[in-house]
Structure formats: structure tokens, C-alpha cells
Design an enzyme around this catalytic site. Structure first.
Site, short mmCIF file in Angstrom:
data_model
loop_
_atom_site.label_atom_id
_atom_site.label_comp_id
_atom_site.label_asym_id
_atom_site.label_seq_id
_atom_site.Cartn_x
_atom_site.Cartn_y
_atom_site.Cartn_z
N CYS A 2 0.86 -1.18 0.00
CA CYS A 2 0.00 0.00 0.00
C CYS A 2 0.90 1.22 0.00
O CYS A 2 2.11 1.12 0.16
CB CYS A 2 -0.86 0.05 1.26
SG CYS A 2 -1.77 -1.46 1.56
N ARG A 27 1.43 1.43 -6.06
CA ARG A 27 1.60 0.53 -4.92
C ARG A 27 0.32 -0.19 -4.54
O ARG A 27 0.33 -1.13 -3.74
CB ARG A 27 2.10 1.33 -3.70
CG ARG A 27 3.44 1.96 -3.90
CD ARG A 27 3.85 2.71 -2.65
NE ARG A 27 4.13 1.80 -1.56
CZ ARG A 27 5.31 1.26 -1.32
NH1 ARG A 27 6.33 1.57 -2.09
NH2 ARG A 27 5.50 0.44 -0.33
N TRP A 75 -3.72 -1.71 -1.23
CA TRP A 75 -3.66 -2.97 -1.99
C TRP A 75 -4.06 -4.04 -0.98
O TRP A 75 -3.29 -4.41 -0.11
CB TRP A 75 -2.23 -3.20 -2.51
CG TRP A 75 -2.17 -4.25 -3.54
CD1 TRP A 75 -2.50 -4.15 -4.86
CD2 TRP A 75 -1.77 -5.60 -3.34
NE1 TRP A 75 -2.32 -5.36 -5.49
CE2 TRP A 75 -1.88 -6.26 -4.59
CE3 TRP A 75 -1.34 -6.34 -2.23
CZ2 TRP A 75 -1.57 -7.60 -4.76
CZ3 TRP A 75 -1.03 -7.67 -2.40
CH2 TRP A 75 -1.14 -8.28 -3.66
N ASN A 101 0.73 0.30 6.22
CA ASN A 101 1.19 -0.53 5.11
C ASN A 101 1.92 -1.70 5.74
O ASN A 101 2.85 -1.51 6.50
CB ASN A 101 2.13 0.31 4.23
CG ASN A 101 2.89 -0.52 3.22
OD1 ASN A 101 2.46 -1.59 2.84
ND2 ASN A 101 4.03 0.00 2.79
N GLY A 102 1.46 -2.92 5.44
CA GLY A 102 2.11 -4.09 6.02
C GLY A 102 1.06 -5.08 6.52
O GLY A 102 -0.11 -4.97 6.19
N GLU A 485 8.43 -20.91 -20.22
CA GLU A 485 8.30 -19.54 -19.71
C GLU A 485 9.40 -18.63 -20.28
O GLU A 485 9.13 -17.49 -20.65
CB GLU A 485 8.34 -19.57 -18.17
CG GLU A 485 8.28 -18.22 -17.47
CD GLU A 485 7.03 -17.39 -17.78
OE1 GLU A 485 6.08 -17.90 -18.41
OE2 GLU A 485 7.01 -16.21 -17.39
N LYS A 489 8.58 -15.28 -22.49
CA LYS A 489 9.09 -13.94 -22.14
C LYS A 489 9.75 -13.30 -23.35
O LYS A 489 9.55 -12.13 -23.65
CB LYS A 489 10.10 -13.99 -20.97
CG LYS A 489 9.55 -14.26 -19.61
CD LYS A 489 8.75 -13.14 -18.99
CE LYS A 489 7.30 -13.20 -19.31
NZ LYS A 489 6.39 -14.01 -18.62
N GLU A 492 7.12 -12.31 -26.01
CA GLU A 492 6.26 -11.19 -25.61
C GLU A 492 6.93 -9.83 -25.75
O GLU A 492 6.30 -8.89 -26.20
CB GLU A 492 5.88 -11.34 -24.12
CG GLU A 492 4.78 -12.30 -23.84
CD GLU A 492 4.36 -12.22 -22.38
OE1 GLU A 492 5.20 -12.52 -21.51
OE2 GLU A 492 3.22 -11.84 -22.10
N HIS A 508 12.94 -35.27 -31.84
CA HIS A 508 11.74 -35.72 -32.57
C HIS A 508 11.23 -34.66 -33.53
O HIS A 508 10.07 -34.72 -33.96
CB HIS A 508 10.65 -36.12 -31.58
CG HIS A 508 11.04 -37.26 -30.70
ND1 HIS A 508 11.16 -38.56 -31.17
CD2 HIS A 508 11.42 -37.30 -29.39
CE1 HIS A 508 11.55 -39.35 -30.19
NE2 HIS A 508 11.72 -38.60 -29.08
N LYS A 607 -2.50 -6.46 -19.92
CA LYS A 607 -2.12 -7.08 -18.65
C LYS A 607 -3.11 -8.16 -18.24
O LYS A 607 -2.72 -9.21 -17.76
CB LYS A 607 -2.00 -6.00 -17.56
CG LYS A 607 -1.46 -6.53 -16.25
CD LYS A 607 -0.02 -7.00 -16.37
CE LYS A 607 0.46 -7.69 -15.12
NZ LYS A 607 1.60 -8.61 -15.41
C1 AGP Z 1 2.49 -13.28 -19.10
O1 AGP Z 1 3.72 -12.67 -19.30
C2 AGP Z 1 1.40 -12.82 -19.97
N1 AGP Z 1 1.26 -11.45 -20.10
C3 AGP Z 1 0.17 -13.67 -20.03
O2 AGP Z 1 0.54 -14.89 -20.58
C4 AGP Z 1 -0.58 -13.93 -18.70
O3 AGP Z 1 0.18 -14.77 -17.89
C5 AGP Z 1 -1.95 -14.57 -19.01
O4 AGP Z 1 -2.71 -13.69 -19.78
C6 AGP Z 1 -2.68 -14.98 -17.77
O5 AGP Z 1 -2.95 -13.86 -16.97
P1 AGP Z 1 -3.45 -14.03 -15.49
O6 AGP Z 1 -2.37 -14.72 -14.73
O7 AGP Z 1 -3.71 -12.64 -15.01
O8 AGP Z 1 -4.70 -14.86 -15.53
#
Ligand code: AGP
Length: 612
Positions: A2, A27, A75, A101-102, A485, A489, A492, A508, A607
């Protein structure tokens, strides 16, 4: 996480508080509030769920004559996102207002004590307990407000950054910290306090940083710092050199980099209050399953999307290893449409950072329609998924602003580790085994720190490979999801095509892609399949591939067959994703930065994905 602010002086208190809070919104932005103490020494609190702009709208017509005030952007941790749970909080008589905050860990014990003494609570927060505790001590012991605060803080366990004002002693703001940052800003006949300098930088650059277990008492001209024995401490005044834009990301060039570097702290936050080392056990507050129901689970289905799906795959390995419960992992978007076979003692686990991903939400609803219990692992408190699940576990990673998920992933894995140990301990796992695992888990944040110290080295590797058109990421066992992963990254944020595979699958098909232009990232840390991964490395080298390896030590084989290595601290194979993913995050990050791309807002992404 927060944000808290405070101001005392001749300026427009309401405007200064709102303005400072706005710069702390990253925050937390579940709700916001301010408390104003006017010239008749009466305190008024204004608070509102949602963004600071909502609060600002509500306060538009309030013509305040306040001489000081405190503010908070929340938060949520304890208690949902409601006006009642928003800060500041009052004591019984509306004479003390406090922002925090905490997390106060022993709030339940203190609450029981205070309730017996007649205190009434209006929220579900841990914070409200603290303001009542201070009131109780102030009234019963007839000591000063400062002494009452110190006494109260010596009774609480947990973390805090607090600011409080009181009509009992109306010419001061009292602040203290333990684990949650606080900085005092010194102006000309005015003083500021905030969670970070970001909030107060337009007003002053002369600041005092509080350390843990310190309290500061400020009035218009002075600021006096004490330890929690009420002994005075002389603090140095620092000058802030950063400009406003840079510190809104806490000095990091992007939110993503900041979030990568926040991982050790975020992990500690996820573990705090849950890891019980002396008992070799895990404690969760909100699973809402009895021990008998938990023991009866015959299968766990995990659904998620994107990075969260990768954490689910790590979870599958973990739960099957530690708890011996069969696990199935499904993309949420597939699960919801494929009419899955669901049996009586199955449970569904959904993982989502945002708690708003539509595919995951619909998978959850489908499972509920079929009559099984659904547990959620989410980061955003009070999100739709968190609300609709029967129970769950919060990540406590703090707000993740960069679109590419980093600290949420590592906290998802930490939570899966804790869940697997929790389930294991309810079944066959011994006390000693629980302790052995938790002992190592406690060391992980420091091991991640060791990896972060190698950022410059990884940046140099990124420079070398920035022009590649394709990448392969290969890992086995627990590190196969890490390969996925790492590839995600890179895709993306750098827009380079990348694929993750289980290392043995390479022969394969994907092996056909390998030539001198193909960088292959190998996860080659120690584990039962280490020798097999080394054989895969040789196979790639024999075809002139360029090898970047994440390793625990540089053996002769590795120095012969690799082009670049990142040496990371060794840990149990089951926990290695937490350490091994970090160099991959940094590699993707620095490649994208070399290409001058906007890593925080990559093209075409959002996001949280709330459409199908
Ligand atoms: C991760 O880097 C992505 N932006 C995306 O794959 C994300 O993980 C996915 O859309 C799921 O989101 P969520 O965890 O908020 O459900």
C-alpha cells in the site's frame, strides 16, 4: 503493498495529500482515503473504493481548513475491497486516525483481547486492531501518545509502516516503520511523510529515511526520531537526486526490471506467516477445506493461461512428487469447452495473477456447475476469480504493472511448492522431510539475489544474441515449464520467435531447425536427468547450434560445448524453477532493451485478458 502519506504545514492539506497519493498509486489501487485534522482539532475521514480519482471526485466540494492529515492507497490483504476496509481507520472515539502498510500477523490474538475490553471494530482489517490498541494503552496507562505508540508496536508481530494523527495531541504526526518503507520530507515550515520519495518529490528533496523499528514525530518545524525504547536517534538528511519520472518506477528504467528485482522480497511476502519451520508444515488461511475434505481429494485439475499455465505445470510436478495426488493441467480455454470428465472428489485449482482472465474465470464457473470445489491462486485481492472461488491462496507479490509477468510467476511457483508440501504433510510426508524442504525454501530469496547480481553479465549475453530470428529453450522435468516460460518472455517483449520444449523432444523434430544461427538456451542445472541434458547439449553442438546454458557449475563438458553460461546457485531440483527462470527473464528483458522496445507495454498485449 500500500502507499501512505502525511502532511503538516500551511499548504492546502487536502490537495497535497491527494497529489502525493496519486504518485503512489502503483503501490495499490483498491481504495484510497485521507484523514484531515481541522483547526478545531476534529478529525474527519474520507475514503472510497477504487482509484484515487474516485476519492478526488468525492472530495471535490469539500472545502477543508485542515492543518494536517494522512492518506493511504490500498492494496488489500486483510479483508475485501470495501469502503469500511479502506484506510484511514479510527479508534472507538474517532480521536486517533491511522494508516498502515504491512501485515499485523498476531491481529487475531490482539483483537480478542481488545474485544473483551469493549472495543468495537468496523472493518475486517488487521490495521484497525493497531489503532484500537494505541487508544487502549493511551487511555488506560495515561502516557503520551508517542509512548502509547511505542508500547503498541512492541506488542505487534509483523510488518508496518504507519502514520497517525490524533485530536488528543493535535500538533504532530507520528510515524513508524518495520519492514515497510517510510521517508520523511523536510520542507520550509512544513513536513511530509510517505512510503517512498516518489510521493513528495515535487515539494522537497531533503529527506530522512527511517530504518526498521524507528518512530518519528513530526510537526511543522521539527522531526524527532526515536528507537522503540523511546531513545532519541540522530538521523542524516539525504538529498534526492532522481527526477520524478524515474522514481515513479523506483529508479528502475522500466516496471518490468523493477519487478524482476523485486522477486526476492515478493517471495518473502508469499511465505510470511505461512511457513512453519519448527513444525515442518505450512499454514494457509483461506483454503476453506476441512482436513478431511483435503485428505479425500482424489485428483487435482489445474487450469490457467499463459505464464500462469506454466506455473500450473510446475505445480503438477510438485504435487505429484510431494503429495502423490494425481494432477492434470489444462489450458483454461480448452477446459471450459471440452466437457471434461469430473469426478466427485476432484478439485479444480485456477491460477491467475490478475484474477480477471476470462478463459480462467469461465473454466472456474464450468467446474462449479459440475459441482466440484474450486480453489484460486490469485494476486489481485478481491478480483472476480478470487471472489468466485470456494477458497484460495493470495500470491502477495504486490501490484505487477509490467505486462510480461515475472514476480507473479515466481510467487505462483512458491505458492505451488507450499501447497504441495501442505498436501503432502496431511498425507504421508514426514515432519523431517517437511522441515528439510522448508529449510531450503527459506534460502531461495537469497539465491535469487545471487542471480540478480549477474544482470550485467546477462546483458552482455543479450547483446550478442539480439539479432537472432529464432530461439529454442530446452529443459527437463521441473525445468521443462521454465523453458516454456523463458520462450514466452522472449516472444512477448522482444518479438523474436521462440519455442520451449522438453529437452529430449528436440530429436523428434525441432533438431531440424538447428544451425549456426540458432541460439539454444539449455536449463542444465543439477538433477537426476542432468547427464541426459548434457547429451542433448552435445547433440546441438554437433549441429553447430549456439548454446547458452544455465548451470550450477562449469564442468569440463559444459565449457567445451557451450558458448555462454550463467552459473546460478544450486538448490533442490523441485525448487530450481524459482532460481533458473530469473536469468531467462533478464535475457529476454535485455534483448528487448537492445532492440529499443517498450517492454512494459508490448504490442498487442494487455495485462489482463478479459475477452475470449
Ligand atoms: C504473461 O507474461 C502474460 N502477459 C500472459 O501470458 C498472462 O500470464 C496470461 O494472460 C494470464 O494472466 P493471469 O495470470 O492474469 O490470468
Amino acid at each position: 503493498m500500500c502507499g501512505i502519506v502525511g502532511y503538516i504545514g500551511k499548504g492546502n492539506v487536502k490537495e497535497i495529500l491527494l497529489d502525493s497519493l496519486q504518485r503512489l498509486e502503483y503501490r495499490g489501487y483498491d481504495s484510497a482515503g485521507i484523514a484531515l485534522l481541522d483547526t478545531s482539532n476534529k478529525i474527519e475521514i474520507f475514503k472510497k473504493t477504487g482509484r484515487i480519482s474516485n476519492l478526488r471526485l468525492d472530495l471535490h466540494s469539500v472545502n477543508s481548513q485542515a492543518k494536517m492529515g494522512i492518506g493511504h492507497t490500498r492494496w488489500a490483504t486483510h479483508g475485501g475491497v470495501t469502503n469500511e476496509n479502506a484506510h484511514p481507520h479510527f479508534d472507538c472515539g474517532n480521536n486517533i486516525a491511522l494508516v498502515h502498510n504491512g501485515i499485523i500477523e498476531n491481529y487475531n490474538v490482539l483483537k480478542n483481547l481488545l474485544e473483551k475490553k469493549g472495543h468495537k471494530f468496523n472493518s475486517e482489517t488487521d490495521t484497525e486492531i493497531l489503532v484500537h490498541l494505541i487508544e487502549d494503552i493511551y487511555k488506560t496507562e495515561k502516557i503520551s501518545l508517542e509512548e502509547s505508540v511505542i508500547k503498541a508496536l512492541n506488542l505487534v508481530q509483523g510488518t508496518y509502516g504507519i502514520a497517525l494523527i490524533s485530536s488528543y495531541e493535535p500538533n504532530k504526526i507520528i510515524c513508524a516503520r518495520n519492514g515497510s518503507p517510510l521517508v520523511v520530507g523536510m520542507g520550509q515550515n512544513e513536513m511530509f511523510v510517505a512510503s517512498d520519495v516518489n510521493a513528495i518529490i515535487p515539494y522537497t528533496r531533503n529527506v530522512i529515511y527511517l530504518e526498521d523499528k524507528e518512530m518519528v514525530v513530526i510537526n511543522e518545524e521539527n522531526c524527532n526520531t526515536f528507537n522503540l525504547n523511546y531513545e532519541k536517534i540522530v538521523k542524516p538528511i539525504s538529498k534526492v537526486e532522481w527526477d520524478l519520472e524515474a522514481i515513479s518506477q523506483n529508479g528502475y528504467e522500466t516496471f518490468m526490471l523493477k519487478e524482476i528485482f523485486e522477486q526476492p522480497d515478493a517471495m518473502l511476502n508469499a511465505m510470511r506467516g505461512r511457513v512453519n519451520l519448527p513444525e515442518g508444515a505450512i499454514k494457509f488461511g483461506g483454503l476453506n477445506l476441512t482436513e478431511a475434505e483435503t485428505r479425500d481429494i482424489s485428483r487435482i485439475i489445474i487450469t490457467a493461461c499463459g505464464t500462469s499455465w506454466h506455473a500450473a505445470l510446475v505445480g503438477e510436478y510438485l504435487i505429484e512428487t510431494f503429495a502423490k495426488i494425481p494432477v492434470e493441467v489444462d489450458y483454461a480455454s480448452e477446459f471450459r469447452y471440452r466437457n471434461p470428465i469430473i469426478q466427485k472428489n476432484d478439485i479444480l485449482l485456477v491460477i491467475s495473477q490478475s484474477g480477471e482472465t476470462l478463459d480462467t474465470l469461465e473454466a472456474l464457473r464450468e467446474a462449479k456447475r459440475k459441482g466440484i470445489k474450486v480453489l484460486g491462486i490469485t494476486n489481485v485481492v478481491g478480483s472476480t476469480i478470487a471472489r468466485e472461488c470456494d477458497g484460495g491462496i493470495y500470491l502477495h507479490a504486490g501490484p505487477e504493472i509490467g505486462v510480461a509477468s515475472t514476480k507473479a510467476f515466481t510467487n505462483q511457483v512458491i505458492v505451488m511448492i507450499m501447497l504441495a508440501i501442505y498436501l503432502g504433510r496431511l498425507k504421508h510426508m514426514s515432519f523431517y522431510e517437511g522441515q528439510r524442504l522448508l529449510n531450503e525454501l527459506n534460502k531461495i530469496p537469497e539465491k535469487v539475489n545471487e542471480v540478480l547480481k549477474q544482470a550485467e553479465k546477462i546483458k552482455a549475453i543479450a547483446k550478442k544474441y539480439q539479432y537472432a530470428k529464432n530461439f529454442l529453450y530446452l529443459g527437463r522435468g521441473f525445468n521443462y515449464p521454465v523453458a516454456l516460460e523463458g520462450a514466452l518472455k522472449l516472444k512477448e517483449i522482444s518479438y523474436i520467435h521462440a519455442e520451449g520444449y522438453p529437452a529430449a523432444e528436440m530429436k523428434h523434430g525441432p533438431i531440424a531447425l538447428i544451425d549456426e544461427n540458432m541460439p539454444v538456451v539449455f536449463l542444465a542445472t543439477t538433477g537426476p536427468l542432468y547427464d541426459k541434458v548434457i547429451s542433448n547439449i552435445r547433440e546441438v553442438k554437433a549441429r553447430n547450434g549456439r548454446i547458452i546454458a544455465i548451470v550450477n557449475q562449469l564442468t569440463d563438458d559444459l565449457s567445451k560445448y557451450t558458448d555462454d553460461v550463467v552459473i546460478v546457485p544450486e538448490t533442490f531440483e523441485e525448487f530450481s524453477p524459482l532460481v533458473n527462470v530469473v536469468p531467462l527473464q533478464l535475457l529476454a528483458y535485455y534483448i528487448a532493451r537492445e532492440k529499443n522496445l517498450d517492454v512494459d507495454k508490448p504490442r498487442n498485449l494487455a495485462k489482463s485478458v478479459t475477452v475470449e
